[in-house]
Design a protein around this motif. Structure first.
Motif, PDB file in Angstrom:
ATOM      1  N   LEU A  21       0.024  11.541  -5.240  1.00 28.88           N
ATOM      2  CA  LEU A  21      -0.635  10.422  -5.390  1.00 28.88           C
ATOM      3  C   LEU A  21      -2.262  10.506  -5.920  1.00 28.88           C
ATOM      4  O   LEU A  21      -3.181   9.552  -6.371  1.00 28.88           O
ATOM      5  CB  LEU A  21      -0.391   9.148  -4.277  1.00 28.88           C
ATOM      6  CG  LEU A  21       0.302   8.895  -4.517  1.00 28.88           C
ATOM      7  CD1 LEU A  21       0.394   7.540  -3.245  1.00 28.88           C
ATOM      8  CD2 LEU A  21       0.468   7.921  -5.366  1.00 28.88           C
ATOM      9  N   LEU A  22      -2.642  11.779  -6.241  1.00 31.51           N
ATOM     10  CA  LEU A  22      -3.962  11.944  -6.348  1.00 31.51           C
ATOM     11  C   LEU A  22      -3.849  11.361  -7.399  1.00 31.51           C
ATOM     12  O   LEU A  22      -5.404  10.642  -7.743  1.00 31.51           O
ATOM     13  CB  LEU A  22      -4.300  13.645  -6.298  1.00 31.51           C
ATOM     14  CG  LEU A  22      -5.894  14.142  -6.140  1.00 31.51           C
ATOM     15  CD1 LEU A  22      -6.231  12.884  -4.831  1.00 31.51           C
ATOM     16  CD2 LEU A  22      -5.949  15.365  -6.499  1.00 31.51           C
ATOM     17  N   ILE A  23      -3.744  11.855  -9.308  1.00 28.84           N
ATOM     18  CA  ILE A  23      -3.917  11.057 -10.347  1.00 28.84           C
ATOM     19  C   ILE A  23      -4.408   9.660 -10.215  1.00 28.84           C
ATOM     20  O   ILE A  23      -5.323   9.258 -10.733  1.00 28.84           O
ATOM     21  CB  ILE A  23      -3.433  11.334 -11.231  1.00 28.84           C
ATOM     22  CG1 ILE A  23      -3.570  13.564 -11.398  1.00 28.84           C
ATOM     23  CG2 ILE A  23      -3.968  11.937 -12.354  1.00 28.84           C
ATOM     24  CD1 ILE A  23      -2.244  13.726 -12.252  1.00 28.84           C
ATOM     25  N   SER A  24      -3.470   9.209  -9.655  1.00 30.48           N
ATOM     26  CA  SER A  24      -3.010   7.500  -9.618  1.00 30.48           C
ATOM     27  C   SER A  24      -4.067   6.969  -8.608  1.00 30.48           C
ATOM     28  O   SER A  24      -4.584   5.875  -8.711  1.00 30.48           O
ATOM     29  CB  SER A  24      -1.840   7.317  -9.061  1.00 30.48           C
ATOM     30  OG  SER A  24      -0.546   8.062  -9.340  1.00 30.48           O
TER      31      SER A  24
ATOM     32  N   LEU B 141      -8.533   3.771  -1.215  1.00 31.77           N
ATOM     33  CA  LEU B 141      -7.550   4.694   0.852  1.00 31.77           C
ATOM     34  C   LEU B 141      -6.325   3.337   0.887  1.00 31.77           C
ATOM     35  O   LEU B 141      -5.295   4.301   0.842  1.00 31.77           O
ATOM     36  CB  LEU B 141      -7.937   3.605   2.271  1.00 31.77           C
ATOM     37  CG  LEU B 141      -7.716   4.646   3.164  1.00 31.77           C
ATOM     38  CD1 LEU B 141      -7.755   6.233   3.444  1.00 31.77           C
ATOM     39  CD2 LEU B 141      -8.595   3.912   4.593  1.00 31.77           C
ATOM     40  N   ILE B 142      -6.498   2.100   0.783  1.00 33.41           N
ATOM     41  CA  ILE B 142      -5.254   1.020   0.898  1.00 33.41           C
ATOM     42  C   ILE B 142      -4.193   1.577  -0.469  1.00 33.41           C
ATOM     43  O   ILE B 142      -2.933   1.785   0.075  1.00 33.41           O
ATOM     44  CB  ILE B 142      -5.531  -0.359   0.477  1.00 33.41           C
ATOM     45  CG1 ILE B 142      -6.413  -1.019   2.072  1.00 33.41           C
ATOM     46  CG2 ILE B 142      -4.592  -0.814   0.730  1.00 33.41           C
ATOM     47  CD1 ILE B 142      -7.261  -1.994   1.512  1.00 33.41           C
ATOM     48  N   PHE B 143      -4.456   1.904  -1.253  1.00 32.37           N
ATOM     49  CA  PHE B 143      -3.649   2.490  -2.608  1.00 32.37           C
ATOM     50  C   PHE B 143      -3.089   3.293  -2.015  1.00 32.37           C
ATOM     51  O   PHE B 143      -1.632   3.679  -2.141  1.00 32.37           O
ATOM     52  CB  PHE B 143      -4.084   2.901  -3.400  1.00 32.37           C
ATOM     53  CG  PHE B 143      -3.610   3.210  -4.835  1.00 32.37           C
ATOM     54  CD1 PHE B 143      -3.021   2.347  -5.022  1.00 32.37           C
ATOM     55  CD2 PHE B 143      -2.534   4.740  -5.247  1.00 32.37           C
ATOM     56  CE1 PHE B 143      -1.874   2.985  -6.287  1.00 32.37           C
ATOM     57  CE2 PHE B 143      -1.879   4.797  -5.647  1.00 32.37           C
ATOM     58  CZ  PHE B 143      -1.404   4.038  -7.005  1.00 32.37           C
ATOM     59  N   TYR B 144      -3.086   4.712  -1.023  1.00 28.96           N
ATOM     60  CA  TYR B 144      -2.877   5.400  -0.662  1.00 28.96           C
ATOM     61  C   TYR B 144      -1.669   5.573   0.217  1.00 28.96           C
ATOM     62  O   TYR B 144      -0.572   5.475   0.486  1.00 28.96           O
ATOM     63  CB  TYR B 144      -3.751   6.547   0.013  1.00 28.96           C
ATOM     64  CG  TYR B 144      -3.206   7.907   0.891  1.00 28.96           C
ATOM     65  CD1 TYR B 144      -2.627   9.230  -0.516  1.00 28.96           C
ATOM     66  CD2 TYR B 144      -3.035   8.178   1.682  1.00 28.96           C
ATOM     67  CE1 TYR B 144      -1.940  10.425   0.484  1.00 28.96           C
ATOM     68  CE2 TYR B 144      -2.704   9.138   2.219  1.00 28.96           C
ATOM     69  CZ  TYR B 144      -1.900   9.868   1.777  1.00 28.96           C
ATOM     70  OH  TYR B 144      -1.009  10.997   2.373  1.00 28.96           O
TER      71      TYR B 144
END
Lengths: 289, 296
Positions: free
Chosen positions: B31-34, B251-254
């Protein structure tokens, strides 16, 4: 490696516009849009509504809707999964049946051919009947003159099972099968009907209509009501927002609707055709090698 | 520091040990790139709003909680079904194991002690079946893992349509042969053939799990929903938090998208990732078990 497609979540969004939800929801979206536009016009130009639905009402109803969605999605998914299970169990049964006839009837190749073709026919008949039709012409002819036994039948799979059972029984009578072998093959034939009827149950019995209608009614009244929660801060932006919400809420309902009847020709339906082809290839490879 | 001994002297990791291992989790890597992109998006929104447009656009906070509930429930559904498939896969592997062990136990009793040839035949065929099932679910075959139980049996494997079925057919034939020869009685024969059906069901069901991801229209709808949620997310915070909202949005995205990614990760459990089922070791222990039971 790090920049692969897998590590880029947004790639998963491709195909977002190919789903049936757009088509199914287009008219509803248009209606809701017209309603919102009318309301906006009314609020900004003429009427001064002096009541506003408190936020917690909107919030609370959102809770209830979410739980209902879960229930509905869960039911539909498990129906879909059960349909898949019925198909794979039939495939497993066809596998064992062909292994067994190959071993038990080693000296009678014409019997192996007959029984295995009938098993393929059963899979074909099931493929057709879960999609609401029967096609006697599409059957394989296991022996000369058999084709007319498939015609004008009320329920083709039962006819095929009847023929299978008759044949096994006569093989037993002629002493080509021993008693326990006969017993064992019979078990397989019985299981055919079991898997077919679980598929037919899914096909013939959708979830109760009242409950689906209730959820839909709930969503619509909720969407019609929400603007009154924002009436004092009425802005065109907000209405566009709500339209997007509506798409996602009603879209979930559409998704459940798509999934709950798993047999058919849609993109989301089970791959009935490929599974049948696979089953036939497997039977073929078992009896030939 | 991140481990301690409990009452029974077992090593346990402290609950927050995840903090030290965090960078190694696969979800983060995927998920890092996103996440960085989403952070950039939040920055852009923030910048445009603060420096250029000054739009007073602020959805009430309950809009987010409302959407959050629905999304949360959808994500639960996603993980639940994915886990369900993962666990069903595990149960099927157990079924494969105990079915073959039962066959071996019965064969051990039915076959005379001196019949080493047939004992060895069944032991190798059973392990061949499970090893080839493992590889056929991964889309191939590893001939080195298989044992040549009769001469030439492994030579034309690549021409076969379905390898596990091939081995099962051989087992079925051998049982019938023993029955015809009078080595086993008719009731013993029935006891053995029963298990062939079970094994075949396991094979077919594992293939179902492997070839059927969650329905496409559902997974894409969830992704669209998440995407739309993330798009409107910054607007809820910028007025109060300014540039801090970038971190919160990330954070919420993650947290939310991570669940979707995990769902994707575990719904096909037969691969070789760290989160997949220990199929290799199950096959190996089955082989040891069966060899021990059949005394070969």
């Amino acid at each position: 490696m790090f920049l692969s497609k897998e590590n880029f979540w947004f790639v998963g969004l491709k195909g977002a516009f190919r789903t049936p939800t757009w088509r199914a929801l287009f008219s509803s979206l248009a209606i809701v849009f017209v309603y919102y536009a009318f309301l906006y016009f009314l609020v900004t130009q003429y009427v001064d509504f002096n009541f506003q639905i408190p936020g917690f009402v909107v919030y609370m109803l959102g809770y209830v809707i979410a739980i209902l969605f879960y229930f509905r999605l869960n039911n539909s998914y498990y129906r879909w999964n059960d349909g898949y299970k019925a198909l794979t169990y039939l495939r497993a049964n066809a596998d064992t049946f062909s292994m067994k006839i190959r071993a038990y009837l080693e000296d009678y190749p014409e019997e192996i051919l007959f029984l295995s073709s009938m098993m393929k026919n059963y899979a074909r008949a099931m493929r057709d009947i879960v999609r609401d039709f029967q096609d006697a012409k599409g059957m394989i002819e296991p022996e000369k003159g058999m084709m007319k036994k498939f015609e004008n039948v009320y329920h083709l799979p039962s006819r095929i099972n009847t023929l299978l059972e008759e044949r096994i029984n006569s093989l037993r009578k002629a002493d080509k099968l021993t008693l326990v072998q006969f017993w064992d093959l019979n078990r397989c034939i019985v299981r055919n009907s079991e898997h077919l009827s679980s598929a037919e149950a899914l096909k013939g019995t959708p979830p109760p209509k009242t409950y689906v209608m209730h959820i839909r009614g709930f969503i619509i009244s909720y969407m019609l009501m929400i603007p009154f929660g924002f009436i004092h801060e009425f802005e065109a932006w907000m209405l566009m927002f709500l339209l997007v919400f509506f798409y996602f809420y009603a879209g979930l309902e559409i998704v459940s609707d798509e999934v709950e009847d798993p047999f058919g020709f849609d993109a989301d339906d089970l791959p009935v055709e490929p599974i049948t082809v696979d089953l036939e290839n497997r039977i073929e490879s078992i009896i030939k090698t | 520091m991140s481990e301690y001994l409990d009452d029974r002297g077992k090593t346990k990791s402290v609950w927050f040990a995840v903090l030290f291992d965090f960078h190694r989790t696969k979800t983060l890597r995927r998920l890092l790139i996103s996440m960085l992109l989403v952070g950039f998006y939040a920055f852009l929104v923030d910048y445009l709003e603060a420096e250029l447009f000054h739009i007073d656009f602020k959805p009430p906070s309950y809009v987010y909680s409302m959407l959050g509930i629905v999304l949360g429930i959808l994500l639960v559904f996603r993980t639940n079904t994915a886990y369900d498939r993962w666990w069903e896969g595990r149960k099927l592997l157990s079924k494969l194991g105990y079915t073959w062990k039962n066959v071996a136990i019965k064969l051990n009793a039915f076959l005379p002690e001196s019949d080493v040839m047939h004992r060895r035949y069944f032991a190798t065929m059973i392990s061949n079946h499970s090893f080839s099932l493992k590889e056929s679910l991964r889309g191939g075959v590893i001939v080195e893992e298989l044992v040549e139980s009769e001469p030439g049996i492994l030579s034309k494997l690549d021409q076969l349509y379905h390898i596990p079925n091939f081995f099962l057919t051989k087992i079925c034939e051998k049982i019938n042969y023993l029955y015809k020869q009078g080595v086993i009685t008719d009731m013993q024969f029935l006891e053995l053939t029963k298990h062939v059906d079970d094994t075949s069901e396991v094979v077919s069901s594992c293939e179902r799990i492997r070839t059927s991801p969650i329905p496409f229209s559902y997974s894409i709808h969830l992704k669209k929903f998440l995407f739309a949620f993330v798009l409107i997310l910054p607007f809820g915070f910028i007025h109060d938090l300014g540039y801090w909202c970038i971190l919160i949005v990330m954070l919420i995205f993650y947290a939310m998208v991570g669940l979707d990614v995990i769902g994707e990760e575990i719904e096909d459990p037969f691969g070789q990732d760290e989160n997949d089922l220990p199929f290799d070791s199950i096959c190996k222990s089955l082989r040891k078990n069966v060899n021990e039971i059949l005394k070969v």
